[in-house]
Enzyme design. Structure first.
Site, PDB file in Angstrom:
ATOM      1  N   GLY A 177      40.074  35.560  40.417  1.00 32.76           N
ATOM      2  CA  GLY A 177      39.224  36.474  39.646  1.00 32.76           C
ATOM      3  C   GLY A 177      39.407  36.208  38.161  1.00 32.76           C
ATOM      4  O   GLY A 177      40.276  35.436  37.751  1.00 32.76           O
ATOM      5  N   SER A 194      40.188  36.691  34.114  1.00 29.55           N
ATOM      6  CA  SER A 194      41.368  37.136  33.377  1.00 29.55           C
ATOM      7  C   SER A 194      41.305  38.664  33.189  1.00 29.55           C
ATOM      8  O   SER A 194      40.265  39.205  32.833  1.00 29.55           O
ATOM      9  CB  SER A 194      41.399  36.445  32.003  1.00 29.55           C
ATOM     10  N   GLY A 195      42.398  39.328  33.461  1.00 33.85           N
ATOM     11  CA  GLY A 195      42.466  40.780  33.293  1.00 33.85           C
ATOM     12  C   GLY A 195      41.964  41.576  34.484  1.00 33.85           C
ATOM     13  O   GLY A 195      41.988  42.808  34.471  1.00 33.85           O
ATOM     14  N   ALA A 196      41.519  40.888  35.522  1.00 30.36           N
ATOM     15  CA  ALA A 196      40.967  41.605  36.688  1.00 30.36           C
ATOM     16  C   ALA A 196      42.052  42.367  37.440  1.00 30.36           C
ATOM     17  O   ALA A 196      41.782  43.382  38.090  1.00 30.36           O
ATOM     18  CB  ALA A 196      40.249  40.626  37.614  1.00 30.36           C
ATOM     19  N   GLY A 197      43.295  41.863  37.401  1.00 32.55           N
ATOM     20  CA  GLY A 197      44.396  42.562  38.081  1.00 32.55           C
ATOM     21  C   GLY A 197      45.186  41.695  39.049  1.00 32.55           C
ATOM     22  O   GLY A 197      46.006  42.203  39.817  1.00 32.55           O
ATOM     23  N   LYS A 198      44.989  40.388  38.989  1.00 34.49           N
ATOM     24  CA  LYS A 198      45.647  39.473  39.948  1.00 34.49           C
ATOM     25  C   LYS A 198      47.171  39.571  39.847  1.00 34.49           C
ATOM     26  O   LYS A 198      47.870  39.734  40.850  1.00 34.49           O
ATOM     27  CB  LYS A 198      45.202  38.017  39.686  1.00 34.49           C
ATOM     28  N   THR A 199      47.690  39.433  38.636  1.00 34.39           N
ATOM     29  CA  THR A 199      49.148  39.441  38.447  1.00 34.39           C
ATOM     30  C   THR A 199      49.737  40.806  38.791  1.00 34.39           C
ATOM     31  O   THR A 199      50.774  40.886  39.466  1.00 34.39           O
ATOM     32  CB  THR A 199      49.486  39.075  36.986  1.00 34.39           C
ATOM     33  N   SER A 233      41.460  30.376  39.107  1.00 35.08           N
ATOM     34  CA  SER A 233      40.895  29.422  40.085  1.00 35.08           C
ATOM     35  C   SER A 233      39.375  29.558  40.176  1.00 35.08           C
ATOM     36  O   SER A 233      38.853  30.038  41.168  1.00 35.08           O
ATOM     37  CB  SER A 233      41.563  29.566  41.457  1.00 35.08           C
TER      38      SER A 233
END
Ligand code: ADP
Length: 186
Positions: free
Chosen positions: A19, A21-26, A93
């Site tokens: 997703g 940047s900033g979407a919440g992956k990490t 990705s």
């Protein structure tokens, strides 16, 4: 108390958070890693930002370099998963074909599309990157000046602007239960 790890060889899995940047992956990967570790599973995290400082140091943001980065992450993730590790990848990705290619080689995979509208991401601007990209100070910024190809059929689609972190985590745990990876719910 930590429980004994249930079934090492069968638990291997790549959970791939994709997703913008900033979407919440990490955030999601970290929260899930904690829950799985507490349940006794062997877990490893491969975060795009961290990988770029080590394994992929020197790579840029051209399509070729982004694909090389993802193939490297995929290679390591799949090796670990083959040995029973639950690997949590958080990386933008952006290219569908490359994600599909690396996940095809995983012993088991869960592709998680982490999404929030661009306006929300610009408002969050966790790392201050959107403001810079919008000012034209960062070239090839995914979602602003570089493409992002969303998964057409992700195993899980989490809208982080509509659901709390806890609700997203619960959906992840339900998906993992279907793969026989269970943790005691709190
Ligand atoms: P990414 O890794 O996709 O670049 P981050 O995880 O670094 O994104 O940042 C996501 C931001 O969104 C964090 O500030 C987080 O607290 C916030 N957020 C709000 N709601 C959610 C949610 N439901 N799931 C994950 N993050 C959320």
């Amino acid at each position: 108390m930590r429980t004994a790890f249930p079934t090492t060889s069968r638990s291997g899995l790549v959970i791939w958070f994709t997703g913008l940047s900033g979407a919440g992956k990490t955030t999601l990967a970290r929260a899930l890693a904690t829950v799985l570790q507490e349940a006794g599973y062997p877990v490893e995290q491969l975060d795009g930002d961290i990988v770029r400082e080590h394994l992929s140091k020197g790579l840029g943001f051209s399509r070729e370099d982004r694909d090389t980065n993802i193939r490297r992450i995929g290679f390591v993730a799949n090796l670990l998963a083959k040995h029973g590790v639950i690997v949590l990848v958080s990386a933008i990705s952006p290219y569908r074909a490359t994600r599909t290619e690396v996940l095809a080689a995983a012993p088991r995979k869960l592709e998680v599309f982490v999404e929030a509208p661009l306006e929300v991401l610009i408002q969050r601007d966790v790392k201050g990157l959107y403001a810079k990209a919008l000012r034209g100070e960062i070239a090839q910024f995914t979602g602003i000046s570089d493409p992002y190809e969303p998964p057409l059929n992700p195993d899980l689609h989490l809208r982080t602007d509509q659901m709390t972190l806890r609700a997203c985590l619960d959906q992840l745990l339900v998906a993992l239960e279907r793969l026989d990876i269970t943790v005691r719910r709190r």
